[in-house]
Design a protein around this motif. Structure first.
Motif, PDB file in Angstrom:
ATOM      1  N   LEU A 142      67.152  70.280  49.759  1.00 16.67           N
ATOM      2  CA  LEU A 142      66.363  71.473  50.058  1.00 16.67           C
ATOM      3  C   LEU A 142      67.258  72.613  50.548  1.00 16.67           C
ATOM      4  CD1 LEU A 142      63.265  69.801  51.699  1.00 16.67           C
ATOM      5  CD2 LEU A 142      63.248  71.180  49.620  1.00 16.67           C
ATOM      6  N   LYS A 143      68.260  72.272  51.330  1.00 22.49           N
ATOM      7  CA  LYS A 143      69.214  73.284  51.818  1.00 22.49           C
ATOM      8  C   LYS A 143      69.995  73.879  50.638  1.00 22.49           C
ATOM      9  CE  LYS A 143      73.432  73.606  54.565  1.00 22.49           C
ATOM     10  NZ  LYS A 143      74.443  72.797  55.262  1.00 22.49           N
ATOM     11  N   GLY A 144      70.494  73.019  49.734  1.00 27.26           N
ATOM     12  CA  GLY A 144      71.232  73.501  48.580  1.00 27.26           C
ATOM     13  C   GLY A 144      70.384  74.331  47.638  1.00 27.26           C
ATOM     14  N   LEU A 145      69.134  73.913  47.437  1.00 30.36           N
ATOM     15  CA  LEU A 145      68.221  74.667  46.575  1.00 30.36           C
ATOM     16  C   LEU A 145      67.927  76.032  47.184  1.00 30.36           C
ATOM     17  CD1 LEU A 145      66.630  74.475  43.925  1.00 30.36           C
ATOM     18  CD2 LEU A 145      64.745  73.458  45.217  1.00 30.36           C
ATOM     19  N   THR A 146      67.795  76.071  48.488  1.00 33.27           N
ATOM     20  CA  THR A 146      67.577  77.342  49.175  1.00 33.27           C
ATOM     21  C   THR A 146      68.777  78.266  48.999  1.00 33.27           C
ATOM     22  OG1 THR A 146      66.152  76.279  50.806  1.00 33.27           O
ATOM     23  CG2 THR A 146      67.054  78.420  51.398  1.00 33.27           C
ATOM     24  N   LEU A 147      69.978  77.703  49.157  1.00 33.34           N
ATOM     25  CA  LEU A 147      71.198  78.501  48.955  1.00 33.34           C
ATOM     26  C   LEU A 147      71.253  79.062  47.536  1.00 33.34           C
ATOM     27  CD1 LEU A 147      73.848  76.255  50.745  1.00 33.34           C
ATOM     28  CD2 LEU A 147      73.083  78.530  51.457  1.00 33.34           C
ATOM     29  N   ARG A 148      70.845  78.238  46.578  1.00 35.87           N
ATOM     30  CA  ARG A 148      70.897  78.655  45.179  1.00 35.87           C
ATOM     31  C   ARG A 148      69.889  79.758  44.881  1.00 35.87           C
ATOM     32  NH1 ARG A 148      70.468  75.043  39.701  1.00 35.87           N
ATOM     33  NH2 ARG A 148      72.636  75.478  39.444  1.00 35.87           N
ATOM     34  N   LEU A 149      68.686  79.650  45.425  1.00 41.52           N
ATOM     35  CA  LEU A 149      67.633  80.613  45.091  1.00 41.52           C
ATOM     36  C   LEU A 149      67.647  81.866  45.958  1.00 41.52           C
ATOM     37  CD1 LEU A 149      64.652  78.196  44.420  1.00 41.52           C
ATOM     38  CD2 LEU A 149      66.137  79.306  42.773  1.00 41.52           C
ATOM     39  N   ARG A 150      68.053  81.723  47.206  1.00 38.41           N
ATOM     40  CA  ARG A 150      68.018  82.857  48.118  1.00 38.41           C
ATOM     41  C   ARG A 150      69.370  83.474  48.378  1.00 38.41           C
ATOM     42  NH1 ARG A 150      63.985  82.564  53.012  1.00 38.41           N
ATOM     43  NH2 ARG A 150      64.571  84.721  52.931  1.00 38.41           N
ATOM     44  N   GLY A 151      70.441  82.755  48.006  1.00 37.46           N
ATOM     45  CA  GLY A 151      71.783  83.295  48.203  1.00 37.46           C
ATOM     46  C   GLY A 151      72.291  83.155  49.617  1.00 37.46           C
ATOM     47  N   CYS A 157      65.289  57.490  48.416  1.00 29.36           N
ATOM     48  CA  CYS A 157      65.867  58.760  48.839  1.00 29.36           C
ATOM     49  C   CYS A 157      65.693  58.892  50.349  1.00 29.36           C
ATOM     50  CB  CYS A 157      65.163  59.911  48.124  1.00 29.36           C
ATOM     51  SG  CYS A 157      65.780  61.538  48.578  1.00 29.36           S
ATOM     52  N   GLY A 158      66.791  58.995  51.037  1.00 29.58           N
ATOM     53  CA  GLY A 158      66.741  59.138  52.489  1.00 29.58           C
ATOM     54  C   GLY A 158      66.448  60.566  52.905  1.00 29.58           C
ATOM     55  N   ASP A 159      66.121  60.711  54.174  1.00 32.19           N
ATOM     56  CA  ASP A 159      65.830  62.043  54.704  1.00 32.19           C
ATOM     57  C   ASP A 159      67.027  62.977  54.588  1.00 32.19           C
ATOM     58  OD1 ASP A 159      63.302  61.205  55.356  1.00 32.19           O
ATOM     59  OD2 ASP A 159      63.708  60.965  57.503  1.00 32.19           O
ATOM     60  N   GLN A 160      68.220  62.435  54.794  1.00 26.51           N
ATOM     61  CA  GLN A 160      69.427  63.262  54.736  1.00 26.51           C
ATOM     62  C   GLN A 160      69.627  63.848  53.336  1.00 26.51           C
ATOM     63  OE1 GLN A 160      73.090  61.216  55.562  1.00 26.51           O
ATOM     64  NE2 GLN A 160      74.239  63.101  55.832  1.00 26.51           N
ATOM     65  N   ALA A 183      75.447  71.881  49.096  1.00 30.71           N
ATOM     66  CA  ALA A 183      74.878  71.583  50.414  1.00 30.71           C
ATOM     67  C   ALA A 183      75.758  70.630  51.215  1.00 30.71           C
ATOM     68  CB  ALA A 183      73.494  70.991  50.248  1.00 30.71           C
ATOM     69  N   GLY A 184      76.880  70.202  50.629  1.00 26.90           N
ATOM     70  CA  GLY A 184      77.805  69.341  51.361  1.00 26.90           C
ATOM     71  C   GLY A 184      77.538  67.857  51.234  1.00 26.90           C
ATOM     72  N   LEU A 185      76.810  67.451  50.190  1.00 25.14           N
ATOM     73  CA  LEU A 185      76.518  66.035  49.979  1.00 25.14           C
ATOM     74  C   LEU A 185      76.735  65.691  48.502  1.00 25.14           C
ATOM     75  CD1 LEU A 185      75.399  63.527  51.575  1.00 25.14           C
ATOM     76  CD2 LEU A 185      73.213  64.074  50.545  1.00 25.14           C
ATOM     77  N   PRO A 186      78.003  65.622  48.064  1.00 27.20           N
ATOM     78  CA  PRO A 186      78.235  65.302  46.654  1.00 27.20           C
ATOM     79  C   PRO A 186      77.789  63.880  46.327  1.00 27.20           C
ATOM     80  CG  PRO A 186      80.304  65.347  47.862  1.00 27.20           C
ATOM     81  CD  PRO A 186      79.227  65.775  48.819  1.00 27.20           C
ATOM     82  N   MET A 187      77.198  63.712  45.150  1.00 26.25           N
ATOM     83  CA  MET A 187      76.754  62.404  44.667  1.00 26.25           C
ATOM     84  C   MET A 187      77.249  62.229  43.244  1.00 26.25           C
ATOM     85  SD  MET A 187      72.788  62.040  45.721  1.00 26.25           S
ATOM     86  CE  MET A 187      72.541  60.472  46.472  1.00 26.25           C
ATOM     87  N   ASN A 188      77.579  60.987  42.888  1.00 25.22           N
ATOM     88  CA  ASN A 188      77.957  60.759  41.502  1.00 25.22           C
ATOM     89  C   ASN A 188      76.687  60.546  40.672  1.00 25.22           C
ATOM     90  OD1 ASN A 188      77.220  58.025  41.750  1.00 25.22           O
ATOM     91  ND2 ASN A 188      79.282  57.444  42.382  1.00 25.22           N
ATOM     92  N   LYS A 189      76.856  60.536  39.373  1.00 24.94           N
ATOM     93  CA  LYS A 189      75.707  60.476  38.461  1.00 24.94           C
ATOM     94  C   LYS A 189      74.846  59.220  38.655  1.00 24.94           C
ATOM     95  CE  LYS A 189      74.456  61.520  33.774  1.00 24.94           C
ATOM     96  NZ  LYS A 189      74.805  62.424  32.720  1.00 24.94           N
TER      97      LYS A 189
END
Length: 153
Positions: free
Chosen positions: A144-153, A135-138, A111-117
């Motif tokens: 949610l955007k990344g999860l959508t990409l993963r599940l819906r393609g 956890c911020g809104d961003q 989703a374009g927001l890499p985070m370290n562990k």
């Protein structure tokens, strides 16, 4: 993010109708009519819009866990946590979709927001913990955007 934004994202993510999202909430013993769910899913400036309360979103998230993983009747129902924060939404989505740390990292990276562990783990700490991070809104929006990409393609 408002609770209504989260509901809209979940509906799109799961690719379900308003009625089905109400049925998912009913799995957590809180049925929501199709008309009521439609009011929650409207845009803020549309007539008939109704803000989603903490309790309603909590039931939808609990219902989502039951919808994705099934209900274990041998265990007592999990107590409802209010108010519903972005951290709690993230936790419940992690449980519902059975995501591991690697999955969470990949979703945020896609989703374009890499985070370290340590940054990611801080989001799942208890509120009083010294390493707790809100956890911020961003972050939630990107997740949610990344999860959508993963599940819906």
């Amino acid at each position: 993010m408002t609770h209504n934004d989260v509901l809209r994202s979940l509906r799109y993510l799961l690719d379900v109708s308003d009625a089905k999202l109400g049925e998912i909430a009913a799995l957590a013993d809180h049925p929501i009519s199709e008309a009521q769910m439609s009011a929650y899913l409207r845009q803020d400036d549309q007539p008939g819009f109704q803000p989603c309360e903490d309790e309603t979103l909590a039931h939808v998230l609990d219902g989502l866990i039951y919808f994705k993983r099934g209900r274990d009747d041998s265990r007592p129902p999990h107590p409802m946590e209010l108010p519903v924060s972005n951290n709690l939404i993230l936790k419940k989505l992690r449980v519902a979709f059975e995501l591991k740390d690697e999955d969470m990292h990949a979703i945020l990276e896609d989703a374009g927001l890499p985070m370290n562990k340590p940054e990611l783990n801080a989001l799942f700490r208890k509120k009083g913990h010294k390493n707790y991070r809100e956890c911020g809104d961003q972050v939630l929006r990107h997740f949610l955007k990344g999860l959508t990409l993963r599940l819906r393609g």
